[in-house]
Enzyme design. Structure first.
Site: not given
Length: 456
Positions: A25, A21-22
């Site tokens: 980003h 997920h990170e």
């Protein structure tokens, strides 16, 4: 040992999902030219960190193992008075609204992509799974009224082919949530008992099942049970009722007292329920039919008196099939499964809000850890499927329009696109406090549900 395995399975599952997920980003932020100051797995105090790359980004592990974050150069969070003009061009809030949308959306999108790839790999590799063949169908059930009979094979649901029992469960679950009937394509094992047609399409009503039943055996409530192995005798024990009656190894029992025996479970149930009662067995031996009479002897068990004829069955396992797809088809199936799961998650959340689904379905880290351990003990296929579903849940939850989540930020930026200006800081601050309150409430509900499951 099981406890340690559960903890390890939980850490690997959650850690990998947070990192993916990170990284979503992080990668898009770098692609858009935004300077990344820190990439953290975990929240709170940093317990380990190292700096890498041209920007000397700090890669860190923090003390609280739930979650993570990517810290970018952001005028709202840091003093930028000493920042060079070159770095100011890389500051987050100075980027166009479309770049900010891309950076924020990249995290949930990474979770969806991971789920698609995991499902695609699993579908491509394949696994032996039970076929959707049906056991004896109770006459008062919705399945019987629809036309299903013992040993029928379900080959499609609502026009889509199904190969396995799990695919059948998934399709029916979606119909139950939508409160819609199900159209089943069926290959009848006994066309005469089903009206004369070998292949048929039947309409199954799901009205007798609600979304509150989905945690239990909702297919069983409709009258659909998985057929186990045929009642084939593996070993007839010496001096038992079966041998005295003339039964032999390899005999296939097809009926008892004129009642069809669809599988080994039906055979065991009928014999166990008949201690001291004569039974007429009909079967096949080397392709020839036979009829024999046997009287089960009474035997005491923890459930009371049961009947036994002293035989071992060749197999009580259901009929199995290798469910696999070519790579491109597997990728398409993975994308569809991810989409369907996301939509189903949103529908279930909506039904929780209106009270159609219990809030007990909200689970926290304890329940997730328990499921992680259970699936890891079953095997890699189940564990990777679990990770895919949790990845979808993480992606969907982060897209909810709650301030402090990615979905809340996307809502802000969408309003900025529509109005041409960012939302006022005061409104953003109030919304953020409200968002924190909502998240804390959800976390408390999840922890309460976890504790109740653990204790009761």
């Amino acid at each position: 040992m099981a406890f340690l395995q559960t903890i390890l399975a939980f850490v690997v599952a959650l850690g990998s999902l947070v990192i993916i997920h990170e990284l979503g980003h992080y990668w898009v932020a770098r692609l858009c030219g935004v300077k990344v100051l820190r990439f953290s797995v975990g929240m709170g105090k940093i317990v380990w960190s190292r700096r890498f790359g041209p920007d000397q980004t700090e890669w860190a592990i923090s003390i609280l193992p739930l979650g993570g974050y990517v810290k970018m150069l952001d005028a709202r969070e840091q003093d930028i008075s000493g920042i060079s003009a070159q770095d100011m061009k890389r500051e987050f809030t100075s980027q166009s609204v479309w770049r900010r949308i891309a950076i924020v959306a990249a995290g949930p999108l990474a979770n969806f992509i991971l789920a698609i790839l995991l499902f695609a790999g699993l579908y491509s590799y394949g696994e032996m799974e039970p076929t959707p063949r049906v056991r004896a169908v109770p006459e008062n059930s919705a399945a019987y009224q629809a036309g299903l009979r013992a040993d029928d094979l379900i080959t499609g649901v609502n026009g889509e082919a199904v190969q396995t029992w799990n695919e059948l469960r998934w399709k029916v679950m979606q119909a139950v949530v939508d409160k819609a009937p199900v159209r089943l394509d069926v290959r009848h094992a006994n066309p005469a008992a089903a009206g004369g047609a070998l292949l048929a399409t039947v309409n199954l009503s799901t009205g007798g099942v609600s979304t509150k039943d989905l945690e239990g055996d909702y297919l069983g409530k409709l009258g659909i049970k998985l057929a186990l192995g045929k009642a084939i005798l593996g070993k007839v024990q010496p001096d038992g009722p079966a041998m005295k009656a003339g039964l032999q190894d390899g005999d296939l029992i097809t009926a008892i007292n004129g009642e069809t025996i669809a599988d080994s479970a039906a055979f065991i149930a009928k014999v166990s329920a008949s201690p001291g009662k004569p039974l007429t067995l009909t079967g096949l031996r080397s392709g020839n039919s036979f009829t024999l009479n046997v009287t089960p002897e009474a035997q005491q068990s923890k459930d009371g008196t049961i009947g036994r004829i002293k035989v071992e069955l060749l197999s009580t396992m259901p009929e199995m099939v290798l469910s696999s797809s070519p790579p491109l088809q597997a990728l398409a199936k993975g994308a569809k499964r991810t989409w369907d799961s996301s939509v189903l998650t949103l529908k279930m959340l909506g039904k929780m809000i209106v009270g159609e689904v219990s809030w007990k379905n909200i689970t926290g880290p304890i329940t997730i850890a328990d499921y992680a351990g259970q699936t890891a003990r079953i095997g890699a296929f189940s564990y990777l499927s679990f990770i895919a579903f949790i990845s979808i849940s993480l992606g969907v939850m982060n897209l909810l329009p709650i301030p402090v989540l990615d979905g809340g930020l996307l809502l802000y930026y969408s309003l900025e696109v529509l109005t041409g200006r960012p939302i006022p800081e005061r409104v953003g601050a109030i919304a953020q406090r409200a968002g924190i309150g909502i998240l804390m409430t959800l976390m408390m509900v999840a922890m309460f549900n976890d504790i109740v499951r653990l204790l009761f």
